[in-house]
Every structure is written in C-alpha cells, then in structure tokens.
Design an enzyme around this catalytic site. Structure first.
Site, PDB file in Angstrom:
ATOM      1  CG  ASN A   1      10.694  17.444 -10.227  1.00 55.44           C
ATOM      2  OD1 ASN A   1      10.856  17.727  -9.117  1.00 55.44           O
ATOM      3  ND2 ASN A   1      12.059  17.958 -10.658  1.00 55.44           N
TER       4      ASN A   1
ATOM      5  CE  LYS B   1       9.260  20.793 -11.992  1.00 53.89           C
ATOM      6  NZ  LYS B   1      10.232  22.159 -13.315  1.00 53.89           N
TER       7      LYS B   1
ATOM      8  CG  HIS C   1      15.371  20.018 -11.632  1.00 58.41           C
ATOM      9  ND1 HIS C   1      15.437  21.497 -11.938  1.00 58.41           N
ATOM     10  CD2 HIS C   1      14.758  18.877 -12.113  1.00 58.41           C
ATOM     11  CE1 HIS C   1      14.820  21.070 -12.964  1.00 58.41           C
ATOM     12  NE2 HIS C   1      13.826  19.927 -13.475  1.00 58.41           N
TER      13      HIS C   1
ATOM     14  CD  GLU D   1      12.588  23.940 -12.170  1.00 55.93           C
ATOM     15  OE1 GLU D   1      12.109  23.179 -10.704  1.00 55.93           O
ATOM     16  OE2 GLU D   1      12.159  24.246 -13.403  1.00 55.93           O
TER      17      GLU D   1
ATOM     18  CD  GLU E   1      14.859  17.894 -16.287  1.00 51.36           C
ATOM     19  OE1 GLU E   1      13.741  17.504 -16.417  1.00 51.36           O
ATOM     20  OE2 GLU E   1      14.968  18.811 -15.544  1.00 51.36           O
TER      21      GLU E   1
ATOM     22  N   GLY F   1       9.027  23.808 -18.312  1.00 52.61           N
ATOM     23  CA  GLY F   1       7.272  24.277 -17.623  1.00 52.61           C
ATOM     24  C   GLY F   1       6.995  25.355 -18.600  1.00 52.61           C
TER      25      GLY F   1
ATOM     26  CB  SER G   1       7.104  20.696 -22.076  1.00 51.50           C
ATOM     27  OG  SER G   1       7.662  22.074 -21.275  1.00 51.50           O
TER      28      SER G   1
HETATM   29  P1  PGA Z   1       8.351  20.749 -17.003  1.00 55.93           P
HETATM   30  O1  PGA Z   1       8.990  19.941 -15.786  1.00 55.93           O
HETATM   31  O2  PGA Z   1       7.325  18.399 -17.228  1.00 55.93           O
HETATM   32  O3  PGA Z   1       7.370  20.577 -15.941  1.00 55.93           O
HETATM   33  O4  PGA Z   1       8.661  20.350 -17.805  1.00 55.93           O
HETATM   34  C1  PGA Z   1      10.323  19.044 -15.368  1.00 55.93           C
HETATM   35  C2  PGA Z   1      11.374  19.364 -14.775  1.00 55.93           C
HETATM   36  O5  PGA Z   1      12.154  20.369 -14.472  1.00 55.93           O
HETATM   37  O6  PGA Z   1      12.207  18.295 -14.187  1.00 55.93           O
END
Ligand code: PGA
Length: 249
Positions: free
Chosen positions: A9, A11, A95, A97, A164, A170, A209
């Site tokens: 992903n 983003k 997601h 976000e 998640e 992140g 992460s």
């Molecule tokens: P990250 O993001 O691996 O940077 O924590 C994962 C995600 O939000 O899909």
C-alpha cells in the site's frame, strides 16, 4: 494450505516515473515467486503506467480507494469501473486513514465494498482498533462492529480482510505474533458467524509496521495469511524480502 496474499500500500507516495523505476527493479526480484498472491497499490495517477509495466508479470494491481457510484457528478472521485479500466484487480476499502481523515464510517465502507464487488474487483477490507479503544478493552467490540457493518450483505468470495491495529500503522510498533494470531482467530470466528464454512478460505492478512525484520515471526500464526505493507513496501529490496519471508515455526 491457503495461498498467502501480500500487498503493498503505497499511500500518497511515488510519481509515475518512480512507479516505473520500482516495478522495473522489483519484477526480477520476485519473478520466481509463484505460491503467493502479490499485489501493489500505487496512487491513482500511477495506475495506468503500473498496469503497463506489470503486464505479463506475477504481480497484480490494486487501487487504494474507490467511490460507491459508477459515474456522475462527484467531483474528485474515482469509480470502481474506472480502476478496473486502468488495470486493477483489487481495491483497498476502509483503510484507517480513510476512516480518520475522510470520515468514512462503517456504512460508507459497506457501500463502497458493494459497489466495488459489482464490478468484480477483489476487496481488501481493512479493520482495526485504535490505541484508545484497545486500552479501554474495546478492541474486540470494535473489530466485530467493523466486520458486521462493513460486510453486511456482502458475499465471501474475492474478499481479503486486513487486520491493521491503528496503533501499529506507521509507528514502528508492531503487534507480536501472538497478538496478531489472537486477533486473526477472533476475526475468523466472526467471519464464521457470517459465512459458515466459507470463512475458512478467507485470507486474513496483517498490517501495521510490517518490515523485513518482523515478517518471519508475524507470518507464523495459523490464521495470518499474508500482509498489507505500507512504509516498507516503498523500496523494492525491502518489499522483496518481505515477500520472501521465512515463516518461523
Ligand atoms: P505501515 O502501513 O506498514 O507503514 O505501518 C500499513 C498500512 O497502513 O497499510
């Protein structure tokens, strides 16, 4: 054995040229990987270039979001049909976000999933609790609500569930492999209430992460069927190492 599903992903990262550079270096690194579903979700502006660059490879394309209508006066939105047209086989919906910054609630997520499914897109359906919810002992209630509302009147086919935990996205904080397995087993149980035996064949992937350093232990859980990778998917070497995880036993 279920096929693992590993998705990048990206983003809001990578221009068209950066996308092409990544794919050019990534394809040879994973070309012999035949037992895993490999997916990359670039931003909308890179989909067309990515689709061309991925042609003939073992990597499929996903969009990071789509709207719930097919077309019309919805300035700034992109429909499921449009991303299919651009070469996508999957879409990420729900997601955290999107939920956090764009006020997507469970009802919106459900509408988006239904619309995307009508076009034949595979759904990567994201769920997960915040730190606050976890500390208040509400993690499982939140996950249950997200699944029941998000998947209302949605069939089990072509569905991947991405767990998640928001506190792990992140942040560099990862769930332990035990925490991930616990949550995934709980999710499988709820999916079982909705879909019966079919729940056994739904991939439940972990995100938050994931890195080359922790992927081997995270993939060890019985109900962990892959990964959704953000930050560590932006460099081809790092994502290739994740794809080549060595499951700890
Ligand atoms: P990250 O993001 O691996 O940077 O924590 C994962 C995600 O939000 O899909």
């Amino acid at each position: 054995m279920m096929r693992y599903f590993i998705a990048a992903n990206w983003k809001m990262n990578k221009t068209v040229n950066e996308t092409k550079d990544f794919i050019e270096s990534f394809i040879p690194m994973v070309k012999d990987v035949t037992d895993i579903d490999l997916v990359i979700a670039p931003p909308f502006t890179s989909l067309d270039a990515a689709s061309r660059a991925l042609k003939g490879s073992n990597i499929e394309l996903a969009a990071q979001n789509t709207f719930w209508e097919e077309k019309g006066a919805y300035t700034g939105e992109i429909s499921p049909l449009m991303v299919v047209d651009a070469g996508c086989r999957h879409v990420i919906i729900g997601h955290s976000e999107r939920r956090q910054y764009f006020s997507e609630d469970d009802v919106i997520v459900n509408r988006k999933i239904k619309a995307a499914k009508r076009t034949g897109l595979g759904i990567i359906f994201c769920i997960g609790e915040s730190l606050e919810e976890r500390e208040a002992g509400k993690a499982f209630d939140v996950i249950k609500r997200q699944i029941e509302m998000g998947l209302a009147e949605v069939s089990a086919d072509n569905l991947v569930v991405a767990y998640e935990p928001i506190w792990a996205i992140g942040t560099g904080k990862t769930a332990t492999s035990d925490q991930a397995q616990w949550a995934h087993a709980f999710i499988r149980n709820i999916l079982g209430n909705l879909y019966g035996n079919k729940a056994e064949s739904i991939r439940i992937i972990y995100g938050g992460s994931v890195t080359p350093d922790n992927v081997d232990s995270l993939m060890a859980g019985r109900d962990v069927n892959g990964a959704l990778v953000g930050g560590a998917s932006l460099k081809s070497e790092s994502f290739a190492r994740i794809v080549r995880f060595k499951k700890e036993t």
